[in-house]
Scaffold this active site. Structure first.
Site, PDB file in Angstrom:
ATOM      1  N   LYS A   1     163.485  86.960 -59.334  1.00 44.32           N
ATOM      2  CA  LYS A   1     162.897  87.291 -58.251  1.00 44.32           C
ATOM      3  C   LYS A   1     162.006  88.565 -58.516  1.00 44.32           C
ATOM      4  O   LYS A   1     161.159  88.568 -57.541  1.00 44.32           O
ATOM      5  CB  LYS A   1     163.717  87.230 -57.243  1.00 44.32           C
ATOM      6  CG  LYS A   1     162.543  86.509 -55.689  1.00 44.32           C
ATOM      7  CD  LYS A   1     162.213  88.624 -54.900  1.00 44.32           C
ATOM      8  CE  LYS A   1     161.601  87.691 -53.950  1.00 44.32           C
ATOM      9  NZ  LYS A   1     161.135  88.865 -52.739  1.00 44.32           N
TER      10      LYS A   1
ATOM     11  N   ASP B   1     148.513  77.481 -59.221  1.00 45.14           N
ATOM     12  CA  ASP B   1     149.442  77.030 -58.800  1.00 45.14           C
ATOM     13  C   ASP B   1     150.853  77.511 -59.349  1.00 45.14           C
ATOM     14  O   ASP B   1     151.614  77.286 -60.758  1.00 45.14           O
ATOM     15  CB  ASP B   1     149.649  75.610 -59.879  1.00 45.14           C
ATOM     16  CG  ASP B   1     151.008  74.402 -58.935  1.00 45.14           C
ATOM     17  OD1 ASP B   1     151.807  74.844 -58.121  1.00 45.14           O
ATOM     18  OD2 ASP B   1     151.161  73.559 -59.488  1.00 45.14           O
TER      19      ASP B   1
END
Length: 424
Positions: A265, A281
């Site tokens: 993360k 994206d």
């Protein structure tokens, strides 16, 4: 261009904008976009459905990056206070040994064509493979412009999957999409080939769509950091100790899924911020990165080692599906300005930058975790948000934040007390 800008964070917004415009040689349109003339609701309504307004993120610039010998300013759009600071700090540490070196395998995407209800799946797979040349030709007829630019379908593979719904033959088209993200191109090819796959397999084609596990589109980055650059400012931990703790943290992530998820993360904090800033994206990149990490049991995307000279060697490898042409980037003026700041010439170059940013983000986060702790820096930056939430007027925000940090009392109730005290 020199991406090293000491004290950049101390400048006001107008001064920062002027510095970036000069160093990145921005066009007048880009400068105007940075001045707040971004996506208007009318244009937004052409990009998405059921539009009722627009949402703005802070657009920041990470400094200090040197990637493959070239200095870069890196645009980032993110709401978390510490992300840009961490990326800049990680880049500064890497800069002492020349910055980041990258390598990208090429812009190849995969389309999948799923065939079911097949009487002889293994023979059907062989028939698909025997027809590879014809299938490639048919795929490339769908996008002659891509082929003219050196791209197109380059390979066809097939597999037999044993599923709880019976055997399936899954055909993969490997497509060089050049400087596009490539989703539309590969999906169009897959749909065009569906009737031919049905004929070859004797089955029914159901799904025909790209895969976001873009393992033919890998980006790698590495850097070397001397131990002295890792030492704590207060001298409590020397650089060698911090280095070894970072290597231990990497080993922890390789051995524990709970830690690996947070480790990765941290990497994606930086990568997502750049893809958001450029209107790319980020969801596709997230899906691909985590699927790649989970190939053999979930693992970290970066690694930390000590070389023969005692330096910390940091490396990262992940799939990055990114584009510099097509997509929505050209529809958002601020995203266009961000691309000007980034100044990449190809999707491969862009992918290398993103890998370097992810590594810089991760190594800065790890260094903080194993030394002063992640909350020390994070909460110092967060103190301003707390002051604003407590109603601090603009001229008192910095003072209240500094007082809370000095007292180690970064809380809204203390901020409220300070607002009342300093406003008297």
């Amino acid at each position: 261009m020199d991406s090293r800008i000491p004290g950049f964070y101390k400048e006001d917004i107008d001064a920062r904008r002027e510095i970036v415009a000069e160093r990145a040689d921005l066009s007048d349109d880009a400068v105007a976009a940075l001045d707040g003339r971004g996506l208007d609701p009318v244009r937004a309504d052409t990009i998405s459905e059921n539009v009722i307004g627009t949402l703005e993120y802070p657009l920041s610039v990470a400094t200090n990056f040197r990637i493959d010998g070239e200095d870069r300013l890196v645009p980032m759009a993110v709401e978390e206070t510490s992300v840009v600071a961490a990326a800049s700090y990680g880049a500064r540490m890497a800069r002492e040994r020349g910055g980041f070196t990258t390598q990208v395998t090429g812009p190849r995407m995969i389309a999948q064509i799923q065939a079911v209800d097949i009487a002889d799946p293994f023979a059907a797979k062989q028939r698909v493979l025997e027809a590879e040349d014809d299938l490639i030709d048919l795929a490339n007829e769908q996008d002659p412009v891509l082929v003219d630019h050196g791209g197109g379908c380059e390979e066809v593979t097939a597999r037999v999957l044993d599923t709880d719904r019976g055997p399936m033959v899954v055909t993969h088209l490997v497509v060089n999409v050049q400087d596009a993200m490539g989703g539309n191109a590969v999906n169009t090819m897959a749909e065009a080939l569906a009737p031919e796959i049905e004929s070859l397999t004797g089955g029914d084609v159901e799904l025909r769509i790209l895969s976001n596990l873009a393992d033919r589109r890998i980006a790698r980055a590495r850097c070397t950091i001397p131990p002295e650059s890792l030492a704590e400012d207060d001298g409590e931990l020397d650089g060698a100790t911090v280095r070894d703790r970072m290597v231990d943290a990497g080993a922890f992530a390789r051995s524990d899924t709970y830690r690996a998820a947070t480790h990765n993360k941290g990497i994606m904090n930086g990568i997502d911020a750049v893809t958001t800033a450029t209107f790319n994206d980020w969801r596709a990149i997230e899906a691909g990165a985590h699927a790649y990490a989970a190939r053999d049991g979930y693992a970290p995307l970066s690694n930390y080692e000590v070389d023969a000279d005692g330096d910390l060697v940091c490396s990262i490898e992940l799939p990055i599906q990114i584009g510099t042409v097509g997509g929505a980037t050209q529809l958002q003026p601020v995203a266009g300005a961000a691309m000007e700041i980034l100044d990449v010439d190809s999707a491969d170059e862009f992918a290398g930058v993103l890998a370097a940013v992810g590594l810089a983000q991760n190594l800065a986060g790890l260094r903080a975790l194993v030394s002063e702790g992640i909350q020390h820096g994070h909460m110092s930056l967060h103190a301003k948000n707390i002051a604003i939430q407590a109603g601090a007027p603009g001229h008192l925000v910095d003072e209240i934040a500094e007082r809370m940090v000095a007292e180690d009392a970064i809380r809204e109730d203390r901020a409220t007390e300070l607002v009342d005290e300093l406003s008297e």
